[in-house]
Design a protein around this motif. Structure first.
Motif, short mmCIF file in Angstrom:
data_model
loop_
_atom_site.label_atom_id
_atom_site.label_comp_id
_atom_site.label_asym_id
_atom_site.label_seq_id
_atom_site.Cartn_x
_atom_site.Cartn_y
_atom_site.Cartn_z
N PHE A 231 -11.94 -2.44 78.63
CA PHE A 231 -13.38 -2.72 78.58
C PHE A 231 -13.65 -3.82 77.56
O PHE A 231 -13.24 -3.69 76.41
N THR A 232 -14.32 -4.87 77.97
CA THR A 232 -14.82 -5.83 76.99
C THR A 232 -16.31 -5.57 76.77
O THR A 232 -16.96 -4.91 77.58
N GLU A 250 -1.26 -16.90 79.98
CA GLU A 250 -0.26 -16.22 79.15
C GLU A 250 0.64 -15.33 80.02
O GLU A 250 1.41 -14.52 79.51
N GLY A 251 0.45 -15.42 81.33
CA GLY A 251 1.29 -14.64 82.24
C GLY A 251 0.80 -13.23 82.48
O GLY A 251 1.53 -12.39 82.99
N LEU A 252 -0.46 -12.96 82.11
CA LEU A 252 -1.00 -11.61 82.30
C LEU A 252 -2.03 -11.60 83.41
O LEU A 252 -2.99 -12.37 83.38
N LEU A 253 -1.84 -10.71 84.36
CA LEU A 253 -2.81 -10.58 85.45
C LEU A 253 -3.61 -9.31 85.20
O LEU A 253 -3.05 -8.21 85.22
N LEU A 254 -4.90 -9.48 84.95
CA LEU A 254 -5.73 -8.31 84.66
C LEU A 254 -6.27 -7.70 85.94
O LEU A 254 -7.01 -8.34 86.69
N THR A 255 -5.91 -6.45 86.19
CA THR A 255 -6.42 -5.79 87.39
C THR A 255 -7.32 -4.62 87.03
O THR A 255 -7.91 -4.00 87.90
N ASN A 256 -7.39 -4.33 85.75
CA ASN A 256 -8.14 -3.15 85.32
C ASN A 256 -9.13 -3.49 84.20
O ASN A 256 -9.23 -2.79 83.22
N HIS A 257 -9.82 -4.62 84.39
CA HIS A 257 -10.80 -5.05 83.39
C HIS A 257 -12.21 -4.76 83.86
O HIS A 257 -12.54 -4.92 85.03
N ALA A 258 -13.04 -4.28 82.93
CA ALA A 258 -14.47 -4.13 83.22
C ALA A 258 -15.23 -4.59 81.99
O ALA A 258 -14.78 -4.40 80.85
N ASP A 259 -16.38 -5.21 82.20
CA ASP A 259 -17.18 -5.71 81.08
C ASP A 259 -18.47 -4.89 80.96
O ASP A 259 -19.19 -4.72 81.95
N CYS A 260 -18.71 -4.39 79.77
CA CYS A 260 -19.90 -3.55 79.56
C CYS A 260 -21.18 -4.29 79.94
O CYS A 260 -22.11 -3.69 80.49
N ARG A 300 -7.82 8.31 80.87
CA ARG A 300 -6.93 8.91 79.90
C ARG A 300 -6.79 8.02 78.67
O ARG A 300 -6.78 8.47 77.53
N ARG A 301 -6.70 6.75 78.93
CA ARG A 301 -6.42 5.81 77.84
C ARG A 301 -7.07 4.47 78.16
O ARG A 301 -6.77 3.88 79.20
N VAL A 302 -7.95 4.02 77.30
CA VAL A 302 -8.63 2.73 77.51
C VAL A 302 -8.66 1.96 76.19
O VAL A 302 -8.46 2.54 75.12
N VAL A 303 -8.89 0.66 76.29
CA VAL A 303 -9.24 -0.10 75.08
C VAL A 303 -10.67 -0.61 75.23
O VAL A 303 -11.13 -0.93 76.33
#
Lengths: 343, 343
Positions: A231-232, A250-260, A300-303
């Protein structure tokens, strides 16, 4: 008790969010997340004579409600960490007149909620505080006239513009007990990509979100797909797209991003444009949506990465670019904090 | 590791101030404390185009000098806690662009230095940070035009007015080692005595100083004469007199009180009037005068109480009263931290 890995602090015994409260205003009543807010008011003045006093009232009500939901009193809280967007953080400072709790003001613009949670988690986990209130607020009308133009000008909003939420969120942190655990904290560095457009905060803040997330992932040896959601705070549509691009580089594919900011005003893009913003935006979404999902073990686990643009109206008029910072807290569903993964 | 007594945290192993730096401007060069400053500049623009950018440059130079004096690098510091008086704390936020250190902004108006030191002492003593920079700054010209009138108006200063220092102070905190120890921290509560005169900050802040000092004395079972000096941040002549009266009403006679705002501009009362103010005032006096006295064992045990008025120009124009907060740190000469006194 806590392990330091790079910029990240890992709590072996995660402090917990024992109670939470979210209050919003008129536009927030129309949000798909409205059901998760504790209280919503159609009067954005909250019974006060000015918008600034309204924000103070909003913050104070949210803090009191959080204490009430926790079944506790001001005496059982060691410290309040709170901040907002008003010059000299008067939204929070004036609210604290009404609470008999020691108060340390924090300022991270829209990153304030994660900063307060992060510092509060440090203090409670180390036994330096029995209970800490972490709180952030914002008010659309107070922010508009401070940062942009008086509302009555009826200025046209650009497609990149974001809507400052009239909302506040408050968490009560305890060293142990029931509740969502704060498993890790990463304090961010100030990043400046030379964005100067005051109506495009998402672009200014996306690099800070990327920087802090990358630090956290490296420090903890976590792969993004180990998280149920990233979560951003308030990147909006534009900033979210830029974050995806920065991470892709940076070689990261975000598939589980959500913005508040996107979640809060989903369906209202015609008026809010790119999304929500303000310290109260992600604080409100945290307390109305993210924490309930973790409490109900739907996640279960988020940032939670709150991002802040550190400019002022003065620096904008002086044609300065907009520096930004992002702070991250890793949250775990109740009972999920125990399994350890050593980086 | 730390004992909590009321609002006060007592560190069994006091973290230390491993290095300190103070930089001042033109008026500070005329101070009786000038000899203690590391650098003094006759150009209050510090080579920049605006006063706001000048404050950023001042803060950045002070932080870099502190790191240099400590013989360390940015990589060896876990976190910077910094703040200032500019709206949205841009003095500090923009300075942090120049430092590759995680940054958590704090806002306590003129109480910022004690707040940053207090939070920093908590984090270092708990092993949550290896090194923390605690910093505060202010700039006379930036503050005058923000809070009062543009300088070029040449407004007449009232006898209760205070002079915002163009100064910055920075401390590097380490968990152990050589240096002045931070033995205790008391975070204050917001106090509002309904003062509405924006040219009389001393009156608004004196009750907060009294409140926090009384909490500390009760929490720790300390008698005032056990302290070599009770330093307040920037009460000025007027606020210092009020503090004495407020404490007398509680049965306390202060014989060992000194105010950083009075010390900094001693002999310049004709222009500064009641004394110095601004977050940089007491931060500068701490780093140029108080810490050197403790390091040289001319003093053994002091408290440093920085006071902040939490209003803004907006709340002033809205005829709000001025709430205030004061944070306290107890400082010990090197090697003096060990003897314990259980309250």
């Amino acid at each position: 008790m806590a392990t330091r890995c790079g910029d990240t602090l890992l709590f072996a015994q995660p402090p917990v969010i024992a109670a939470r409260a979210a209050i919003g205003g008129k536009k927030e009543s129309l949000s798909p997340l409205a059901g998760g807010f504790d209280e919503l008011y159609s009067d954005n003045f909250f019974g006060q004579k000015s918008w600034e006093a309204a924000e103070t009232e909003l913050a104070l009500r949210t803090a009191r409600l959080c204490l009430k939901k926790a079944g506790t009193t001001e005496k059982q809280v060691s410290l309040a960490l709170a901040g907002d967007l008003q010059a000299q953080c008067t939204g929070s400072g004036y609210a604290m007149r009404g609470l008999d709790i020691p108060f340390a003001g924090v300022f991270g613009a829209c990153s304030t909620m994660a900063e307060a949670l992060g510092l509060g988690a440090c203090l409670t986990s180390a036994g330096l505080a029995d209970g800490v209130l972490a709180m952030a607020s914002s008010h659309f009308c107070a922010a508009e006239r401070q940062f942009r133009t008086p509302l009555s000008y009826g200025a046209v909003r650009t497609p990149t513009a974001q809507w400052t939420a009239t909302a506040a969120g408050c968490c009560l942190l305890r060293p142990t007990g029931k509740g969502v655990g704060v498993r890790a904290v990463t304090f961010g560095r100030v990043v400046d990509y030379q964005i100067k457009d005051i109506t495009n905060m998402g672009a200014a803040m996306a690099p800070a979100a990327a920087s802090t997330l990358l630090h956290y992932l490296r420090d903890t040896g976590t792969a993004p797909d180990e998280l149920d959601c990233i979560f951003t705070g308030d990147l909006g549509q534009v900033g979210s797209q830029l974050l995806a691009e920065l991470l892709a580089a940076e070689g990261l594919l975000l598939t589980n991003h959500a913005d508040c900011g996107c979640l809060l005003y989903k369906g209202q893009e015609k008026t809010v444009r790119s999304g929500g913003s303000g310290p109260g935006c992600c604080a409100g979404v945290l307390c109305s949506h993210i924490l309930p999902q973790l409490e109900g073990h739907k996640m279960r686990r988020v940032v939670f990465i709150a991002t802040g643009a550190l400019m002022s109206q003065t620096t904008f008029l002086q044609k300065e670019s907009i520096p930004a910072v992002a702070h991250l807290v890793e949250l775990r569903a109740p009972g999920e904090g125990a399994e350890e993964k050593k980086p």
